[in-house]
Enzyme design. Structure first.
Site, PDB file in Angstrom:
ATOM      1  N   CYS A   1       5.703  39.462  -6.208  1.00 24.63           N
ATOM      2  CA  CYS A   1       6.167  39.619  -7.585  1.00 24.63           C
ATOM      3  C   CYS A   1       5.236  40.485  -8.427  1.00 24.63           C
ATOM      4  O   CYS A   1       5.573  40.838  -9.557  1.00 24.63           O
ATOM      5  CB  CYS A   1       6.341  38.245  -8.228  1.00 24.63           C
ATOM      6  SG  CYS A   1       7.724  37.315  -7.534  1.00 24.63           S
TER       7      CYS A   1
ATOM      8  N   ASP B   1      16.015  32.748 -16.239  1.00 25.51           N
ATOM      9  CA  ASP B   1      15.759  32.949 -14.815  1.00 25.51           C
ATOM     10  C   ASP B   1      16.996  33.368 -14.028  1.00 25.51           C
ATOM     11  O   ASP B   1      16.878  33.979 -12.969  1.00 25.51           O
ATOM     12  CB  ASP B   1      15.189  31.660 -14.211  1.00 25.51           C
ATOM     13  CG  ASP B   1      13.846  31.310 -14.842  1.00 25.51           C
ATOM     14  OD1 ASP B   1      12.872  32.002 -14.543  1.00 25.51           O
ATOM     15  OD2 ASP B   1      13.791  30.364 -15.651  1.00 25.51           O
TER      16      ASP B   1
ATOM     17  N   ASP C   1      14.821  30.422  -8.895  1.00 22.74           N
ATOM     18  CA  ASP C   1      15.521  30.749 -10.139  1.00 22.74           C
ATOM     19  C   ASP C   1      16.667  29.785 -10.411  1.00 22.74           C
ATOM     20  O   ASP C   1      16.975  29.474 -11.562  1.00 22.74           O
ATOM     21  CB  ASP C   1      16.051  32.191 -10.088  1.00 22.74           C
ATOM     22  CG  ASP C   1      14.957  33.215 -10.290  1.00 22.74           C
ATOM     23  OD1 ASP C   1      13.889  32.858 -10.813  1.00 22.74           O
ATOM     24  OD2 ASP C   1      15.168  34.390  -9.920  1.00 22.74           O
TER      25      ASP C   1
ATOM     26  N   GLY D   1      24.794  39.295   4.442  1.00 16.62           N
ATOM     27  CA  GLY D   1      23.983  40.016   3.473  1.00 16.62           C
ATOM     28  C   GLY D   1      24.147  41.510   3.618  1.00 16.62           C
ATOM     29  O   GLY D   1      25.195  42.008   4.053  1.00 16.62           O
TER      30      GLY D   1
ATOM     31  N   SER E   1      21.774  45.362   4.415  1.00 19.53           N
ATOM     32  CA  SER E   1      20.515  45.976   4.834  1.00 19.53           C
ATOM     33  C   SER E   1      20.582  47.486   4.632  1.00 19.53           C
ATOM     34  O   SER E   1      21.658  48.085   4.682  1.00 19.53           O
ATOM     35  CB  SER E   1      20.226  45.662   6.311  1.00 19.53           C
ATOM     36  OG  SER E   1      21.231  46.203   7.148  1.00 19.53           O
TER      37      SER E   1
END
Length: 330
Positions: free
Chosen positions: A14, A51, A91, A139, A141
């Protein structure tokens, strides 16, 4: 061959976030825009830098949506996957929600790093999602010059029990559920290869229990402490709630070795930018620069900052009526 993943990225975790002041300029003007015929009512959006987003849908349910990804914060691929997943899920917990489903976000330098390492990253993320009772399904990529990994997460919450950063009230204690110092230890790890097991344990610990305890205690205001450091996230909470946050510097917990890492100079650029951003709004006259840097240290998968008290979390300060500064450190 042993690969040190942190050496394939310009920064880590982060601490690589766009500086908060710059980010606020980028998103300025985006709040308040409404879609045509939305499915549900937007409860939490961009206005106060919460968040995650929250939308009320049918049957009295709030849908929570968030995403988080970053470059390697540790050299071990499996640990990096676990840390990143815990950070992304945080979050949802910081809003008082429960994660339901997540999808992977993966950037990989396919001609530089073997895909066996990418598989280890994904395995780490899958394990943490499993521990969170959250589905991880598919997902996206891309071929990327730097390795990056994260999740897009959808969760649910009671729309009347959301934890928000604009709900702080004077007279309420401030509690912190994880120690600080992750940033300076990760910077030392990137520079030297030293492994800090306690930091990894903290970063891979879910904030689920802390969020459940906060809700059970009737807490209304909370956020998690990540890339903007304790001071940065506290400033956002105080500003949104129109209060002043008073911090007792001596009560703030730190990981073992954090002060030694600071003394040795392992301070990220993100931490220094955090301090520069909050300094005009913070009374730091009671502490020296080293203490201020630790309070601004860019965390990865840090704890919850709670306006209230829960068992096991040290009280580090309180909220008081708004004064000259948004944050006061004593």
């Amino acid at each position: 061959m042993n690969y040190r993943l942190t050496q394939y990225a310009h920064g880590g975790g982060c601490a690589c976030k766009i500086p908060p002041g710059e980010l606020e300029e980028v998103v300025r003007g985006l709040a308040g825009t409404q879609p045509i015929d939305p499915v549900g009512e937007l409860l939490v959006g961009l206005d106060d830098g919460d968040d995650a987003a929250a939308v009320q849908i049918a049957h009295g349910t709030a849908l929570i949506a968030t995403t988080d990804f970053f470059t390697p914060v540790v050299d071990d691929a499996y640990d990096w996957g676990r840390i990143t997943a815990a950070n992304a899920l945080s979050d949802v917990y910081a809003m008082g929600g429960r994660p339901v489903v997540a999808v992977n976000l993966l950037g990989w330098p396919r001609e530089v790093l073997p895909f066996e390492l990418a598989a280890e990253v994904l395995r780490g993320g899958l394990e943490v999602c499993g521990a969170a009772a959250c589905h991880l399904a598919g997902g996206h990529s891309v071929d990327d010059p730097e390795p990056k990994y994260g999740l897009a997460v959808t969760g649910v919450a009671d729309p009347n029990r959301l934890l928000r950063n604009d709900a702080g009230k004077p007279g309420v204690a401030l509690s912190l559920t994880k120690p600080l110092g992750i940033g300076v230890l990760n910077s030392r790890h990137k520079a030297t290869g030293e492994r800090f097991d306690e930091a990894i344990e903290v970063m891979t610990t879910l904030n689920a229990a802390a969020a459940a305890a906060a809700l059970a205690a009737g807490v209304e205001c909370a956020t998690d402490v990540t890339g903007f450091g304790l001071l940065g996230h506290l400033y956002k909470m105080a500003r949104a709630s129109d209060v002043t946050a008073v911090i007792d510097a001596a009560a703030v917990p730190y990981l073992a070795g954090a002060r030694d890492a600071l003394a040795a100079g392992y301070v990220s650029g993100g931490t220094r930018r955090n301090l520069e951003w909050v300094a005009p709004h913070t009374d730091l006259s009671a502490v020296d620069e080293d203490e201020a840097l630790l309070l601004a240290d860019a965390q990865t998968s840090g704890g919850l900052l709670i306006a209230g008290e829960i068992a096991g979390a040290p009280v580090i300060g309180e909220l008081v009526p708004r004064g000259e500064h948004a944050v006061v450190v004593r």
